[in-house]
Design a protein around this motif. Sequence first.
Motif, short mmCIF file in Angstrom:
data_model
loop_
_atom_site.label_atom_id
_atom_site.label_comp_id
_atom_site.label_asym_id
_atom_site.label_seq_id
_atom_site.Cartn_x
_atom_site.Cartn_y
_atom_site.Cartn_z
N ALA A 121 0.83 -1.21 0.00
CA ALA A 121 0.00 0.00 0.00
C ALA A 121 0.87 1.25 0.00
CB ALA A 121 -0.93 -0.01 1.22
N ILE A 122 1.92 1.25 0.78
CA ILE A 122 2.80 2.42 0.86
C ILE A 122 3.51 2.64 -0.47
CG2 ILE A 122 4.99 3.19 1.87
CD1 ILE A 122 3.87 2.12 4.56
N HIS A 123 3.99 1.57 -1.10
CA HIS A 123 4.68 1.73 -2.38
C HIS A 123 3.73 2.22 -3.48
CE1 HIS A 123 8.79 0.39 -1.65
NE2 HIS A 123 8.30 -0.52 -0.83
N GLU A 124 2.44 1.95 -3.34
CA GLU A 124 1.48 2.43 -4.33
C GLU A 124 1.00 3.84 -4.02
OE1 GLU A 124 -1.66 -0.41 -4.55
OE2 GLU A 124 -0.52 -1.80 -5.81
N LEU A 125 0.96 4.22 -2.75
CA LEU A 125 0.41 5.51 -2.35
C LEU A 125 1.44 6.65 -2.37
CD1 LEU A 125 -1.78 4.29 0.65
CD2 LEU A 125 -2.63 5.18 -1.54
N PHE A 126 2.75 6.31 -2.33
CA PHE A 126 3.80 7.32 -2.23
C PHE A 126 4.76 7.22 -3.42
CE2 PHE A 126 2.33 6.52 2.07
CZ PHE A 126 2.18 7.80 2.59
#
Length: 405
Positions: A121-126
């Motif tokens: 999720a973090i790699h997709e959101l940032f």
Amino acid sequence: MFEKRKHLLYFSLFFILYELTVYLSNDMIMPAMPQVVRAFAASNRMIGLSLSLFILGGSMLQIFLGPIADRIGKRKVMLAGVALYLVATLFVPFSTTIAQFLTARFFQGMGSCFIFIGYAAIHELFDDADAVKLTAMLSNTTVFAPLIGPVVGSAVIKVAPWEAIFGIGFVLGTIAWLGLFTFMPRAETIKPRSDLVSIRASYLTIVRNKKFMSGILIAAMAITPLTAWIGLSPVIIMEHMGKSYGTYILYQLVIFSGFILSTMAIQKLGDGFSLTRLIRQGAGLAVIGMLGAGLVHQHGHLFIVCMFIFSAGFGLFNGALIRLSLTATGVSMNLTSSAMSLLYCVYIAAGVEIYNLVCAHFNYSLASYALFNVPLGLVLCACLMRFARQHDEQEPALAHSPQAE
């Protein structure tokens, strides 16, 4: 926009709390493991095996969780995973034999299977810069836990039975679940249902990607000495060396603070820093630390200083290495992260058992651990330098490819 970013920040913080809780549930019990094996009339080898099984449990579900997250969304999978961890944590203190204890720890370790969902999720959101900084911070939790875990665990077992340690893990996990329920993004694009053939094809694409496979192997190889130290140091320091809880805690604080200091330094970097430069600089520090630790293992304090240097080097290259490996496949981040987590845990569990067997053969002496690190350090440095060089060679070609134009 500000509210959305604030929401994401809270999600990141509660995810960090969950990751920290999972690792704390392992690290807090480590000072008490000599008591646990004595209570169950088991051998010291069960201490290392307990850690290996906990890690192995963290590799069991990934290949299923990736496709499931693509179908129903990361939020539902993440919340279900935290709930599974909470249930398993309740069962550990009720073990009556060492076999039951090890089995319960295996299932508790499954809670870490779901950590990759948050990473994805973090790699997709940032973007790249924010993702690497957050990855470094998240990786910090895996090493921050050994800093505070032994301190908290030692304090607890002085005033309460070892079972109370898992009560702390349950409380922290409950807080994390409530925070994730509140702040983890609800709206996300759910991908169309994939059939088994397409899922199999995606996984084959991932495992055939040499950059991904080599990067994850190197990352696992790099963290294994630190993970093995977590599992074996209670026996090495307190049983073999005859040191106190205070010395054990001090050694942990010095070693793992190197990782934290280096990842804090990464947070200060601007957005244009080079990932391969971090890998090269970290590799240099890491090999110096591992070779030095092997040379001075007869002097405990010097050994710890050298391990601090290795830990700092690991902190420099780890986030960059993971980022470049994850983004190399071009496949769904859910599937790529699940494959990474599966391979990562299997490699580490196998590595820890090798360390356990070697150190057990030499009665858990500090020399057996330190000298085993020397050839590994040389191989690790060579692999990191090669990985960075190949990435730099590929980048110009990608930039001038027809797709890039």
